[in-house]
Motif scaffolding. Sequence first.
Motif, short mmCIF file in Angstrom:
data_model
loop_
_atom_site.label_atom_id
_atom_site.label_comp_id
_atom_site.label_asym_id
_atom_site.label_seq_id
_atom_site.Cartn_x
_atom_site.Cartn_y
_atom_site.Cartn_z
N THR A 217 -9.17 7.69 -14.04
CA THR A 217 -10.08 7.43 -15.14
C THR A 217 -11.53 7.70 -14.74
N ASP A 218 -11.75 7.95 -13.47
CA ASP A 218 -13.10 8.18 -12.98
C ASP A 218 -13.66 9.49 -13.51
N ARG A 219 -14.84 9.42 -14.08
CA ARG A 219 -15.47 10.57 -14.73
C ARG A 219 -15.68 11.76 -13.79
N LYS A 220 -16.15 11.49 -12.57
CA LYS A 220 -16.41 12.58 -11.62
C LYS A 220 -15.11 13.26 -11.19
N LEU A 221 -14.11 12.46 -10.86
CA LEU A 221 -12.83 13.04 -10.44
C LEU A 221 -12.22 13.87 -11.57
N LEU A 222 -12.28 13.34 -12.79
CA LEU A 222 -11.74 14.08 -13.94
C LEU A 222 -12.52 15.38 -14.17
N HIS A 223 -13.82 15.32 -13.97
CA HIS A 223 -14.63 16.54 -14.13
C HIS A 223 -14.19 17.63 -13.14
N PHE A 224 -14.07 17.26 -11.87
CA PHE A 224 -13.70 18.25 -10.86
C PHE A 224 -12.27 18.77 -11.08
N ALA A 225 -11.36 17.88 -11.42
CA ALA A 225 -9.98 18.31 -11.67
C ALA A 225 -9.90 19.21 -12.90
N SER A 226 -10.64 18.86 -13.94
CA SER A 226 -10.61 19.70 -15.15
C SER A 226 -11.23 21.07 -14.88
N ALA A 227 -12.25 21.11 -14.04
CA ALA A 227 -12.86 22.39 -13.66
C ALA A 227 -11.86 23.23 -12.87
N GLY A 228 -11.14 22.61 -11.96
CA GLY A 228 -10.15 23.33 -11.18
C GLY A 228 -9.04 23.90 -12.05
N VAL A 229 -8.52 23.09 -12.96
CA VAL A 229 -7.45 23.56 -13.86
C VAL A 229 -7.98 24.67 -14.75
N CYS A 230 -9.19 24.51 -15.24
CA CYS A 230 -9.81 25.54 -16.08
C CYS A 230 -9.93 26.86 -15.33
N ASN A 231 -10.37 26.79 -14.08
CA ASN A 231 -10.50 28.00 -13.26
C ASN A 231 -9.14 28.64 -12.99
N LEU A 232 -8.11 27.84 -12.84
CA LEU A 232 -6.80 28.36 -12.45
C LEU A 232 -5.96 28.87 -13.61
N CYS A 233 -6.18 28.37 -14.80
CA CYS A 233 -5.25 28.67 -15.89
C CYS A 233 -5.31 30.10 -16.40
N LEU A 234 -6.25 30.88 -15.94
CA LEU A 234 -6.29 32.31 -16.31
C LEU A 234 -5.11 33.07 -15.74
N ASP A 235 -4.62 32.61 -14.60
CA ASP A 235 -3.50 33.26 -13.93
C ASP A 235 -2.19 32.86 -14.62
N PRO A 236 -1.36 33.82 -15.02
CA PRO A 236 -0.12 33.48 -15.72
C PRO A 236 0.80 32.54 -14.93
N ALA A 237 0.89 32.71 -13.62
CA ALA A 237 1.74 31.81 -12.82
C ALA A 237 1.18 30.39 -12.83
N ASN A 238 -0.13 30.26 -12.74
CA ASN A 238 -0.75 28.93 -12.80
C ASN A 238 -0.61 28.31 -14.18
#
Length: 177
Positions: free
Chosen positions: A76-97
């Motif tokens: 629920t921590d805002r900073k952790l959610l921010h970094f995780a959401s950024a990581g997922v956002c960066n990765l989801c362009l790849d079809p396997a990801n």
Amino acid sequence: MFSSKAQLQKRTPENGTDRENFLSLLVDEYLNSSSYDAKCQVLANLANFAYDPINYRYIRDVGVLDIFLYVLKNETDRKLLHFASAGVCNLCLDPANAEYILNHMGLKPVIALLGSEHNETVANSITTLIYLFNEQTKSEINTCEINSLVQKLAQSDDKMLSNLATVFLQDICQLSN
């Protein structure tokens, strides 16, 4: 800046740690650290590595994507959610990801982040939903509830949010009609 294998090898000292091992060390540090600040720093570093497509396979292999998804589902921590959401956002362009995210129930926590009070996290969420939108996800992403929320975001004073929400409404809603 995107890298090639040759560039990575050239920048790695002769006795240095290769990219996959380095990412593995970061994963271990995240998992074994009890320090909130260390977890934030490591998660931010992992999200930055997720920016370069050359790291995608390593990220899947050493469990970085699993950490991002775990954080999105359980923290629920805002900073952790921010970094995780950024990581997922960066990765989801790849079809396997993208497939991995969808197969590991990553869509619902991304949708939940649309209600975050942190604008960059909301922007990551909108962008991720745009990238993950396809025939398989259409019924989960293009709902009245999500469209209503995104319409409100399109009226935001934050230009980044407003523009992303407008793109979502134009692309996702238009494609679904």
